[in-house]
Design a protein around this motif. Structure first.
Motif, PDB file in Angstrom:
ATOM      1  N   ILE A  11      24.753  34.677  25.877  1.00 12.52           N
ATOM      2  CA  ILE A  11      24.830  33.753  26.994  1.00 12.52           C
ATOM      3  C   ILE A  11      25.108  34.565  28.250  1.00 12.52           C
ATOM      4  O   ILE A  11      26.018  35.403  28.254  1.00 12.52           O
ATOM      5  CB  ILE A  11      25.962  32.724  26.787  1.00 12.52           C
ATOM      6  N   LYS A  12      24.347  34.313  29.296  1.00 12.10           N
ATOM      7  CA  LYS A  12      24.587  34.961  30.582  1.00 12.10           C
ATOM      8  C   LYS A  12      25.040  33.894  31.567  1.00 12.10           C
ATOM      9  O   LYS A  12      24.532  32.776  31.557  1.00 12.10           O
ATOM     10  CB  LYS A  12      23.324  35.634  31.110  1.00 12.10           C
ATOM     11  N   ARG A  13      25.980  34.273  32.423  1.00  8.02           N
ATOM     12  CA  ARG A  13      26.523  33.319  33.388  1.00  8.02           C
ATOM     13  C   ARG A  13      26.903  34.074  34.655  1.00  8.02           C
ATOM     14  O   ARG A  13      27.565  35.108  34.586  1.00  8.02           O
ATOM     15  CB  ARG A  13      27.746  32.649  32.772  1.00  8.02           C
ATOM     16  N   PHE A  14      26.501  33.540  35.805  1.00 10.60           N
ATOM     17  CA  PHE A  14      26.954  34.080  37.086  1.00 10.60           C
ATOM     18  C   PHE A  14      28.244  33.364  37.458  1.00 10.60           C
ATOM     19  O   PHE A  14      28.325  32.139  37.390  1.00 10.60           O
ATOM     20  CB  PHE A  14      25.908  33.871  38.196  1.00 10.60           C
ATOM     21  N   ILE A  15      29.255  34.147  37.827  1.00 11.96           N
ATOM     22  CA  ILE A  15      30.550  33.592  38.227  1.00 11.96           C
ATOM     23  C   ILE A  15      30.875  34.100  39.625  1.00 11.96           C
ATOM     24  O   ILE A  15      30.821  35.305  39.883  1.00 11.96           O
ATOM     25  CB  ILE A  15      31.653  33.978  37.218  1.00 11.96           C
ATOM     26  N   ASN A  16      31.229  33.194  40.492  1.00 16.19           N
ATOM     27  CA  ASN A  16      31.502  33.509  41.890  1.00 16.19           C
ATOM     28  C   ASN A  16      32.922  34.061  42.047  1.00 16.19           C
ATOM     29  O   ASN A  16      33.780  33.454  42.683  1.00 16.19           O
ATOM     30  CB  ASN A  16      31.298  32.254  42.747  1.00 16.19           C
ATOM     31  N   ALA A  17      33.172  35.199  41.398  1.00 23.01           N
ATOM     32  CA  ALA A  17      34.461  35.884  41.459  1.00 23.01           C
ATOM     33  C   ALA A  17      34.210  37.356  41.126  1.00 23.01           C
ATOM     34  O   ALA A  17      33.197  37.696  40.511  1.00 23.01           O
ATOM     35  CB  ALA A  17      35.446  35.273  40.461  1.00 23.01           C
ATOM     36  N   GLN A  31      47.120  34.005  31.600  1.00 20.00           N
ATOM     37  CA  GLN A  31      45.920  33.393  32.172  1.00 20.00           C
ATOM     38  C   GLN A  31      45.033  32.823  31.066  1.00 20.00           C
ATOM     39  O   GLN A  31      44.519  31.710  31.185  1.00 20.00           O
ATOM     40  CB  GLN A  31      45.128  34.420  32.993  1.00 20.00           C
ATOM     41  N   LEU A  32      44.862  33.561  29.998  1.00 17.91           N
ATOM     42  CA  LEU A  32      44.012  33.135  28.886  1.00 17.91           C
ATOM     43  C   LEU A  32      44.492  31.792  28.330  1.00 17.91           C
ATOM     44  O   LEU A  32      43.675  30.903  28.053  1.00 17.91           O
ATOM     45  CB  LEU A  32      44.056  34.216  27.800  1.00 17.91           C
ATOM     46  N   ARG A  33      45.791  31.624  28.224  1.00 18.31           N
ATOM     47  CA  ARG A  33      46.353  30.363  27.715  1.00 18.31           C
ATOM     48  C   ARG A  33      45.995  29.176  28.611  1.00 18.31           C
ATOM     49  O   ARG A  33      45.945  28.052  28.140  1.00 18.31           O
ATOM     50  CB  ARG A  33      47.873  30.470  27.618  1.00 18.31           C
ATOM     51  N   GLN A  34      45.771  29.431  29.899  1.00 20.94           N
ATOM     52  CA  GLN A  34      45.508  28.339  30.839  1.00 20.94           C
ATOM     53  C   GLN A  34      44.089  27.797  30.759  1.00 20.94           C
ATOM     54  O   GLN A  34      43.849  26.648  31.116  1.00 20.94           O
ATOM     55  CB  GLN A  34      45.791  28.812  32.270  1.00 20.94           C
ATOM     56  N   TRP A  35      43.132  28.620  30.308  1.00 20.83           N
ATOM     57  CA  TRP A  35      41.746  28.150  30.366  1.00 20.83           C
ATOM     58  C   TRP A  35      40.963  28.275  29.062  1.00 20.83           C
ATOM     59  O   TRP A  35      39.946  27.610  28.886  1.00 20.83           O
ATOM     60  CB  TRP A  35      40.975  28.887  31.470  1.00 20.83           C
ATOM     61  N   LYS A 141      34.820  26.494  31.680  1.00 19.25           N
ATOM     62  CA  LYS A 141      36.247  26.455  31.999  1.00 19.25           C
ATOM     63  C   LYS A 141      36.697  27.741  32.671  1.00 19.25           C
ATOM     64  O   LYS A 141      37.513  27.701  33.606  1.00 19.25           O
ATOM     65  CB  LYS A 141      37.059  26.169  30.741  1.00 19.25           C
ATOM     66  N   LEU A 142      36.197  28.881  32.214  1.00 17.70           N
ATOM     67  CA  LEU A 142      36.517  30.171  32.849  1.00 17.70           C
ATOM     68  C   LEU A 142      36.091  30.147  34.316  1.00 17.70           C
ATOM     69  O   LEU A 142      36.860  30.535  35.200  1.00 17.70           O
ATOM     70  CB  LEU A 142      35.819  31.308  32.116  1.00 17.70           C
ATOM     71  N   GLU A 143      34.858  29.711  34.564  1.00 17.23           N
ATOM     72  CA  GLU A 143      34.344  29.691  35.923  1.00 17.23           C
ATOM     73  C   GLU A 143      35.220  28.825  36.837  1.00 17.23           C
ATOM     74  O   GLU A 143      35.575  29.228  37.938  1.00 17.23           O
ATOM     75  CB  GLU A 143      32.900  29.172  35.920  1.00 17.23           C
ATOM     76  N   THR A 144      35.602  27.661  36.358  1.00 17.43           N
ATOM     77  CA  THR A 144      36.487  26.791  37.137  1.00 17.43           C
ATOM     78  C   THR A 144      37.830  27.472  37.373  1.00 17.43           C
ATOM     79  O   THR A 144      38.362  27.454  38.494  1.00 17.43           O
ATOM     80  CB  THR A 144      36.698  25.456  36.395  1.00 17.43           C
ATOM     81  N   PHE A 145      38.366  28.113  36.361  1.00 20.75           N
ATOM     82  CA  PHE A 145      39.676  28.770  36.457  1.00 20.75           C
ATOM     83  C   PHE A 145      39.680  29.883  37.503  1.00 20.75           C
ATOM     84  O   PHE A 145      40.602  29.973  38.316  1.00 20.75           O
ATOM     85  CB  PHE A 145      40.097  29.315  35.089  1.00 20.75           C
ATOM     86  N   VAL A 146      38.672  30.746  37.484  1.00 16.02           N
ATOM     87  CA  VAL A 146      38.690  31.911  38.387  1.00 16.02           C
ATOM     88  C   VAL A 146      38.197  31.581  39.803  1.00 16.02           C
ATOM     89  O   VAL A 146      38.367  32.414  40.697  1.00 16.02           O
ATOM     90  CB  VAL A 146      37.897  33.123  37.818  1.00 16.02           C
ATOM     91  N   THR A 147      37.616  30.421  40.004  1.00 11.18           N
ATOM     92  CA  THR A 147      37.090  30.113  41.338  1.00 11.18           C
ATOM     93  C   THR A 147      37.909  29.031  42.065  1.00 11.18           C
ATOM     94  O   THR A 147      37.553  28.649  43.172  1.00 11.18           O
ATOM     95  CB  THR A 147      35.614  29.664  41.268  1.00 11.18           C
ATOM     96  N   THR A 148      38.982  28.535  41.447  1.00  4.60           N
ATOM     97  CA  THR A 148      39.797  27.521  42.137  1.00  4.60           C
ATOM     98  C   THR A 148      41.208  28.014  42.339  1.00  4.60           C
ATOM     99  O   THR A 148      41.642  28.991  41.786  1.00  4.60           O
ATOM    100  CB  THR A 148      39.853  26.194  41.355  1.00  4.60           C
TER     101      THR A 148
END
Length: 148
Positions: A11-17, A31-35, A141-148
């Motif tokens: 799986i490939k994903r672009f993350i804005n971080a 951090q891992l526990r949060q997302w 969930k990772l993407e939301t976590f690192v970009t908010t």
């Protein structure tokens, strides 16, 4: 070789971080526990001793209410670039004497990071399909976590 590919997913994903931000989310236990985990899975406990040879254990409850434990060992850590670990579903007949390998690779891209997740050596096609769905949810969930 075709059989091995059939029991793998990518799986490939672009993350804005930044790569460092994404890497930290994967390698810092707090951090891992949060997302971590798919949207519909409840984490009961997550232990991540993030060092080569270190263990992780994820105790969770699936959408049907079944308690599940996934365990593994960190095999490779390249700060900001790569994480590789084994992945084993405990107490599941398909996973008896079997473990798979998850590799997370991070690449600089304009405006962020390209993440490439590879999960190899899954026990069967049904498991591959389930994990593909699960990993896509995890990455959302990772993407939301690192970009908010």
């Amino acid at each position: 070789m075709a059989e091995a590919r059939k029991l793998s997913l990518e799986i490939k994903r672009f993350i804005n971080a930044s790569r460092d931000r994404v890497y930290a989310a994967w390698t810092d236990q707090e951090q891992l526990r949060q997302w971590f985990g798919p949207e519909d899975v409840q984490t009961r406990n997550l232990i991540a001793d993030v060092r080569v040879g270190g263990q992780f254990r994820w105790d969770c409850t699936d959408p049907e209410g079944k308690e599940v434990t996934i365990s593994g060992e960190y095999r490779e850590l390249q700060p900001g670039k790569k994480i590789a670990f084994t992945w084993r579903l405990e107490g599941d007949e398909d996973w008896k004497n079997h473990s798979s390998i998850v590799t997370i690779e991070l690449f600089d891209r304009e405006g962020g990071t390209e993440l490439r997740l590879t999960h190899e050596k899954l026990p069967n096609e049904a498991s591959r399909d389930d994990h593909k769905q699960g990993w896509n949810s995890v990455l959302e969930k990772l993407e939301t976590f690192v970009t908010t």
